[in-house]
Design a protein around this motif. Structure first.
Motif, PDB file in Angstrom:
ATOM      1  N   VAL A 178       7.041  86.139 -33.702  1.00 45.14           N
ATOM      2  CA  VAL A 178       5.788  86.475 -33.032  1.00 45.14           C
ATOM      3  C   VAL A 178       4.842  87.234 -33.956  1.00 45.14           C
ATOM      4  O   VAL A 178       3.621  87.057 -33.901  1.00 45.14           O
ATOM      5  CB  VAL A 178       6.079  87.304 -31.753  1.00 45.14           C
ATOM      6  CG1 VAL A 178       4.787  87.704 -31.059  1.00 45.14           C
ATOM      7  CG2 VAL A 178       6.972  86.521 -30.808  1.00 45.14           C
ATOM      8  N   ASP A 179       5.375  88.065 -34.819  1.00 41.68           N
ATOM      9  CA  ASP A 179       4.540  88.894 -35.698  1.00 41.68           C
ATOM     10  C   ASP A 179       3.622  88.065 -36.584  1.00 41.68           C
ATOM     11  O   ASP A 179       2.582  88.550 -37.049  1.00 41.68           O
ATOM     12  CB  ASP A 179       5.418  89.776 -36.589  1.00 41.68           C
ATOM     13  CG  ASP A 179       6.243  90.765 -35.783  1.00 41.68           C
ATOM     14  OD1 ASP A 179       6.033  90.828 -34.557  1.00 41.68           O
ATOM     15  OD2 ASP A 179       7.092  91.457 -36.360  1.00 41.68           O
ATOM     16  N   ILE A 196      13.900  84.685 -30.831  1.00 41.46           N
ATOM     17  CA  ILE A 196      12.535  85.205 -30.927  1.00 41.46           C
ATOM     18  C   ILE A 196      12.589  86.550 -31.630  1.00 41.46           C
ATOM     19  O   ILE A 196      13.388  87.422 -31.261  1.00 41.46           O
ATOM     20  CB  ILE A 196      11.901  85.386 -29.535  1.00 41.46           C
ATOM     21  CG1 ILE A 196      11.904  84.060 -28.767  1.00 41.46           C
ATOM     22  CG2 ILE A 196      10.486  85.926 -29.646  1.00 41.46           C
ATOM     23  CD1 ILE A 196      11.481  84.196 -27.331  1.00 41.46           C
ATOM     24  N   GLN A 197      11.744  86.702 -32.638  1.00 47.46           N
ATOM     25  CA  GLN A 197      11.670  87.968 -33.372  1.00 47.46           C
ATOM     26  C   GLN A 197      10.314  88.594 -33.095  1.00 47.46           C
ATOM     27  O   GLN A 197       9.262  87.997 -33.324  1.00 47.46           O
ATOM     28  CB  GLN A 197      11.816  87.721 -34.878  1.00 47.46           C
ATOM     29  CG  GLN A 197      11.861  88.990 -35.714  1.00 47.46           C
ATOM     30  CD  GLN A 197      13.247  89.588 -35.783  1.00 47.46           C
ATOM     31  OE1 GLN A 197      14.236  88.874 -35.804  1.00 47.46           O
ATOM     32  NE2 GLN A 197      13.320  90.903 -35.822  1.00 47.46           N
ATOM     33  N   TYR A 198      10.328  89.829 -32.564  1.00 47.98           N
ATOM     34  CA  TYR A 198       9.089  90.554 -32.278  1.00 47.98           C
ATOM     35  C   TYR A 198       9.254  91.971 -32.810  1.00 47.98           C
ATOM     36  O   TYR A 198       9.859  92.818 -32.187  1.00 47.98           O
ATOM     37  CB  TYR A 198       8.821  90.562 -30.778  1.00 47.98           C
ATOM     38  CG  TYR A 198       7.550  91.304 -30.389  1.00 47.98           C
ATOM     39  CD1 TYR A 198       6.313  90.915 -30.905  1.00 47.98           C
ATOM     40  CD2 TYR A 198       7.587  92.374 -29.509  1.00 47.98           C
ATOM     41  CE1 TYR A 198       5.155  91.582 -30.551  1.00 47.98           C
ATOM     42  CE2 TYR A 198       6.425  93.043 -29.144  1.00 47.98           C
ATOM     43  CZ  TYR A 198       5.218  92.651 -29.675  1.00 47.98           C
ATOM     44  OH  TYR A 198       4.069  93.305 -29.328  1.00 47.98           O
ATOM     45  N   SER A 205       8.195  79.902 -38.134  1.00 42.23           N
ATOM     46  CA  SER A 205       8.474  79.458 -36.766  1.00 42.23           C
ATOM     47  C   SER A 205       8.413  77.941 -36.666  1.00 42.23           C
ATOM     48  O   SER A 205       7.542  77.306 -37.272  1.00 42.23           O
ATOM     49  CB  SER A 205       7.456  80.059 -35.794  1.00 42.23           C
ATOM     50  OG  SER A 205       7.425  81.464 -35.889  1.00 42.23           O
TER      51      SER A 205
END
Length: 990
Positions: A667-668, A736-738, A632
């Motif tokens: 986010v992970d 955004i990756q969640y 990120s």
């Protein structure tokens, strides 16, 4: 002579007969006893038991018949299922011989040989020895009599050459006993159970709060305790212990009263001419009455030798006398409307303690701390803890040419009247000659002088008249973690107050400076009047954080990068609070380069590639803040205001506005998954040991008796948003990756204020559609939080939404059977539990799911309806221009009357379902062509197993509601409304 021969022959025959019986009995009873042991273990234990073989003999613990399990292990209970509670070379169970013949089998003795026993708790108080599956007494008697199980009534227990470890981190206490030889017996007579024990321990360690108070000390003890089984009163008749060479005697009683309990304990030990004597009596009713006495007179050298202390030489004469008596109780503060517990009474007490000619020398070090003396007195009168007085007089100690001496007195707790004088002069380099320093090497000269007299009560603007001077000259610190020292450490600090008024307190730091790898760093500061703080601080220098941090290396954390500062801060608190920023002279900058922070709480290092903090009056500006965390990237600029007030007062609010940008945010990476539950892998077939082993054949593979443990517990709590922050953030995030969910081109105004997090006007692209959202989050307490959101999503793929968006999948389980395009306009609010999961009964919401063009395939509701009505076209309908209007409350989802066309049929449906899957729908299927003729039906059961009834009906059972009464207070609701309505003001940049 013949008579003698005849009698001798009879006796010899009896002996031979008994010997034959004793030799043959293991073969007679082994199969029967093996089955009973395994049956008892399977029904009585909740955890896994293993052993390699089983023997039955009179000779292992003659003359008792014993069942011996070799290579014995018993697993611990949850949440310690990976640990072993007991591991022993063998464990033997002594049985009543007649019960082995006639049944039921009675186990009366237990012998553990070369065992290792681990007893432990976790910080939440859960233990590892909850292994016994208890059953009601009546049921247990019936079962043991009829199912071939053993009755366990222990009369004697023995540990032979065994070890025990007890650990409780919540206290925190750890006891390690090695080489235990213990024998205990019980005797029941006239409802009095008497327990007699004899124990010898080769080595005993006692550790409290990570400090060892006993190390490798032998212990002997004879103990007798009696218990009245009717009243459960206990009497400690004899508790004689010998620790190394010093004897101790414990006596006591414990009994229940009608409204509480009563306890009495006494201790006495005498060694040579010195002694320890003490007693404690407590009577607990609505109040706790306490009476305590202690009288101690010790020659520390003699007692040190008697206890076998070898690591250091301890000398001196020590005495202590204590008398205490009175009530202890607390309750709600009558002056406060909020929950506030205060102490109303404590026992009156007097305490005197003296040490003369004290001496402490570690064996491996050349110098000793000598000339130690101290007189300590303390008292309380009138049962008022505010009247507590403490005096430490004639305090002295020294080594080589270093010394410390002084006195200190506290004359009550109201306004804290204090008086004291302390002087010390130390050569820090000489401490290594006195005591263990691990890898720490100190240098420099310290001189400290303190004179203080007066009251400390800031709320009354009082501060003791005092003079404190601290001077450190040419100090240095070196550790094993880094070869170069932090050197040229110089501190000249003074604290003065000549009047006893808080406003006249002055603190001067001139300077605090050091050098590291040739680079100097210096701070000069002048502070005065803590009630209206005036400050003048100058800081200048640069630091290589990575190298400095290695000097003080701390496990689990690391720092890297460079810090450079050139700051000048000058002003006073009243000007800052009055908004007179023109009278504040705060300027300078703090420059960061390649700062890398690693913590055990973050899976990856957080890296600040560059950043400049500018200080201007009451603001701190963030310029060119460029960071990275894993994959990120984070770019930020903006400012904080009201910084001075925020730092000086806990009632002030820190304000600010920032711009936040990121091309990619994963986010992970910011959290790790919690450990899941563990399960035992051993089967019941292994527990039985196989049919051959049950028949008596030996096996060297461990037999296993397995039970499934519960899930491991873990700490949790909601996210707390601080109430003294008022921060605005304009976010622009490209991706955004969640988990599996991807969000693109997100823009939002984020506000943190009044203890809440608000998303306003958020727009983003998700699952291929444009969406918008407003949301609010806040905490009610540490275990409860609230949220609400309004989401609008137009023309999205329902199949993709079901697969990728977890909340949509939970709220619309039937969407997994659909394909096509839908739109959503929904409002939802509710509570979150301590695991940040929604409390479903608290959810309230309403909105519309619009079906533009949908193909429904395999949905149980339609397939069963098609089958019941024998209308094949209903099985996989195509739906278009259908609006499903629903509301959510009390765990129930209510569907308003909805009309839809299915291949010429006209379906009208309404009703309820809940989050457990139950449904209660009323429907009418109108027949082609106009639907005038139709079939009324009710759809009951669950979504996975619907049940159809025909006709309108009125007596069907309603879907179960779950009432939720934990409402948010009105004042908090008003605060939420105001936070939503009012936007934070963005100050123009300077």
């Amino acid at each position: 002579m013949k008579k003698v021969m005849r009698v001798s022959g009879i006796i010899l025959g009896i002996v031979l007969l008994l010997l034959v019986f004793m030799l043959a009995s293991p073969y007679l009873f082994k199969d029967k006893l093996a089955g009973i042991v395994k049956s008892t273990a399977n029904k009585s234990l909740k955890t896994e038991l293993n052993f390699s073989k089983m023997d039955v003999s009179f000779f292992d613990h003659f003359p008792n018949l014993t069942i011996t399990l070799s290579d014995f292990t018993l697993k611990a209970s949850a949440p310690f299922t990976r640990d072993t509670l007991i591991r022993a070379k063998d464990i033997s169970f002594g049985v009543n011989l007649m019960s082995a013949i006639h049944g039921p089998l009675k186990i009366t003795r237990v012998y553990l040989t070369k065992a290792k026993v681990l007893i432990e708790y976790n910080v939440k108080g859960a233990s590892n020895f909850d292994v016994y599956a208890s059953t009601p007494d009546s049921l247990q008697k019936k079962d043991t009599a009829s199912s071939g199980e053993a009755e366990i009534k222990i009369e004697s227990i023995a540990f032979i050459k065994s070890d025990l470890t007890y650990s409780d981190p919540s206290i925190p206490l750890k006891i390690t006993a090695l080489g235990i030889n213990y024998r205990g017996k019980s005797d029941l007579s006239h409802d009095i159970l008497k327990l007699a024990s004899n124990v010898m321990i080769d080595s005993l360690d006692l550790e409290y709060d990570h400090v060892k108070y006993l190390k490798s000390k032998p212990l002997k003890a004879d103990l007798i305790t009696s218990i009245n089984l009717n009243s459960l009163n206990m009497k400690f008749e004899k508790n004689d212990l010998t620790l190394k060479n010093i004897p101790f005697q414990f006596r006591g009683e414990f009994g229940f009263r009608k409204d509480g309990y009563e306890l009495f304990l006494s201790l006495f030990s005498m060694y040579g001419n010195e002694y320890i004597s003490g007693s404690l009596r407590m009577i607990s009713t609505k109040k706790l009455w306490i009476a305590a006495k202690a009288d101690v007179n010790l020659n520390l050298r003699e007692w040190g030798l008697g206890l076998g202390i070898k690591d250091f030489d301890l000398r001196g004469m020590y005495s202590l006398k204590l008398n205490a008596q009175g009530d202890y109780y607390s309750g709600q503060n009558p002056k406060s409307k909020k929950p506030d517990t205060v102490i109303f009474s404590i026992p009156d007490f007097t305490l005197t303690s003296k040490l003369r000619n004290g001496y402490l020398k570690y064996k491996q070090y050349p110098e000793a701390l000598s000339g130690i003396s101290a007189d300590l007195t303390a008292s309380c009168k009138g049962h008022d803890y505010n009247s507590i007085k403490v005096s430490l007089d004639d305090f002295k100690a020294g080594f080589m040419k270093n010394k410390i001496e002084g006195f200190f007195r506290l004359n009550g707790l109201c306004d804290l009247p204090v008086e004291g004088r302390i002087t010390t002069s130390l050569n820090l380099a000489e401490i290594r000659n006195l005591m263990p320093m691990d890898s720490l090497d100190l240098g420099g000269f310290v001189d400290l002088k303190l004179d203080v007299k007066g009251n400390y009560a800031p709320e009354k603007k009082l501060f003791p008249m005092s003079t404190l001077s601290v001077k450190l000259t040419n100090g240095n610190i070196t550790t094993k973690y880094y070869p170069d020292p932090i050197d040229r450490i110089n501190i000249i600090a003074t604290v003065t107050n000549a009047t006893g008024k808080l406003a006249d307190t002055k603190v001067v730091l001139d300077p605090f400076s050091f050098r590291f790898e040739g680079k100097p760093f210096e701070v000069n500061a002048k502070l005065s009047n803590p009630g209206n703080l005036s400050y003048d601080i100058v800081a200048k220098g640069s630091v290589d954080l990575a190298k400095v941090y290695k000097v003080f290396s701390r496990k689990g954390m690391d720092l890297d990068g460079f810090l450079e500062t050139d700051l000048k801060l000058k002003g006073n608190q009243s000007d800052a609070m009055a908004g007179k920023v023109d009278k504040l002279y705060n300027s300078g900058r703090l420059t960061l380069r390649n700062i890398a922070f690693t913590s055990e709480y973050l899976p990856k290092p957080f890296i600040i590639r560059s950043g400049v903090f500018r200080f201007e009056q009451d603001k701190v500006w963030f310029d060119k803040f460029d960071g990275r965390y894993g994959a990120s990237d984070i770019m930020m600029d903006g400012h904080l205001s009201n910084v001075v007030n925020y730092v000086l007062s806990d009632k002030q609010v820190l304000k600010g506005n920032f711009n936040f940008k990121s091309d990619y945010l994963l986010v992970d990476e910011f959290y790790e998954s919690a450990a899941g539950s563990q399960q035992s892998a051993v089967t019941n077939q292994q527990a039985a040991g196989g049919s051959q082993q049950a028949a008596g054949e030996e096996s060297h593979q461990p037999s296993a008796i397995s039970h499934e443990p519960s899930a491991m517990s873990h700490e949790s709590g909601v996210v707390i948003i601080p109430g003294n922050l008022e921060i605005g953030l304009k976010a622009n995030l490209k991706k955004i990756q969640y988990g599996k969910l991807e969000i693109h081109d997100m823009a939002a105004a984020v506000e943190v204020k009044q203890g809440m997090l608000l998303l306003k006007g958020m727009k983003f692209e998700v699952i291929g559609c444009k969406a918008s959202m407003d949301a609010t989050y806040g905490s009610i307490n540490q275990s409860r939080a609230f949220f609400d959101f309004h989401v609008v999503a137009r023309d999205f793929d329902i199949k993709r939404a079901y697969n990728e968006v977890e909340m949509f999948r939970n709220l619309s389980s039937s969407a997994g059977k659909c394909e096509g395009t839908v739109s959503l306009d929904y409002t939802l609010k509710g509570k979150l539990d301590s695991g940040m999961n929604p409390v479903y009964p608290s959810l309230e919401g309403d909105g519309v799911l619009s079906l533009s063009k949908i193909k429904v395939m395999g949905l149980k509701l339609f397939t069963d309806m098609s089958k019941n009505l024998e209308k094949e076209k209903i099985k996989s309908p195509d739906l278009a221009k259908v609006e499903l209007k629903t509301t959510i409350k009390n765990n129930v989802i209510t569907l308003e009357k909805t009309k839809m066309k299915i291949s010429g049929f006209r379906l009208r449906i309404a009703g309820e379902s809940n989050f457990n899957g139950s449904i209660n729908m009323k429907a009418r299927l109108g027949m082609p062509p106009l639907g005038i003729v139709g079939v009324n039906m009710r759809v009951l059961g669950t979504m996975d197993n619907p049940k159809f009834k025909y006709g309108k009906g009125s007596g069907d059972e309603s879907v179960e509601e779950t009432e939720y009464s934990d409402e948010i207070p009105k004042d908090m609701l008003d605060k939420i409304k105001n936070a939503k309505d009012e936007d934070l003001k963005d100050e123009p940049p300077q």
